[in-house]
Design an enzyme around this catalytic site. Sequence first.
Site, PDB file in Angstrom:
ATOM      1  N   ASP A 133      -0.234   5.070   1.024  1.00 14.42           N
ATOM      2  CA  ASP A 133      -0.516   6.040   2.088  1.00 14.42           C
ATOM      3  C   ASP A 133      -0.535   5.374   3.455  1.00 14.42           C
ATOM      4  O   ASP A 133      -1.284   4.421   3.683  1.00 14.42           O
ATOM      5  CB  ASP A 133      -1.864   6.722   1.834  1.00 14.42           C
ATOM      6  N   ASP A 159       0.877  -1.167   0.000  1.00 12.77           N
ATOM      7  CA  ASP A 159       0.000   0.000   0.000  1.00 12.77           C
ATOM      8  C   ASP A 159       0.920   1.224   0.000  1.00 12.77           C
ATOM      9  O   ASP A 159       2.130   1.117   0.244  1.00 12.77           O
ATOM     10  CB  ASP A 159      -0.883  -0.047   1.248  1.00 12.77           C
TER      11      ASP A 159
END
Length: 226
Positions: A14, A12
């Site tokens: 953020d 991922d």
Amino acid sequence: MKARQPTSFLFDLDGTLVDSVYDHVLAWSAALQEEGIEVSIWRIHRRIGMSGGLFTRALARETGIEFDDATLTRLRALHAKHYSVHSANTRPLPGARELLKYLTDTKIPWAIATSGRMLTAGPVLKILGVDPDKVPVITRDLVAYAKPDPDLFLAAAEKLGIEIETACVVGDSIWDMLAAQRARALGIGFLSGGYGTDELERSGAYRVFEDPADMLAHIDEVGGRR
């Protein structure tokens, strides 16, 4: 005998590689306020990591407000506008660049899969030092559904040319861990997005680290070797 594929890592973005979760929280809060919609900050934080569509549907349930298509379009544009103000100052999380360099140097496959669209992810990738022309990056623009659906991570595995079952999904939210389970990958959770160890483990994380630096220090424990 079939050759064993090395462990691969699907990250991922953020809250996992860059310290941007609260930038998104504040951007969504400002966007909602411009539309005259009052939502507590903590409620917004609990939804970061979802796709924008799921995010607004969750808020609709909690607020009792129905968001029509025009409102959704304005909210997405407002979020992007406010987020761009914050993202100029976004920094990589401790150890993020070093972790990615280690994986690259040891020829361990890795990719990035984010619920954000390239409009908001692009500048942050540049800050992180990741070139989408050289590293597989899957954004919300490229799949039908975002987290907690598995599409982002399945697409990242396909782009890497690896079997999803040999991959570890690395994320900071329960939505990442749920998507990892549905994709049939192992989940590694980070505390850097604001979720607790127990929440990440209940959602499927088999290991939880503080941040990228902590994972790098224990990389051998998660199959990070050739």
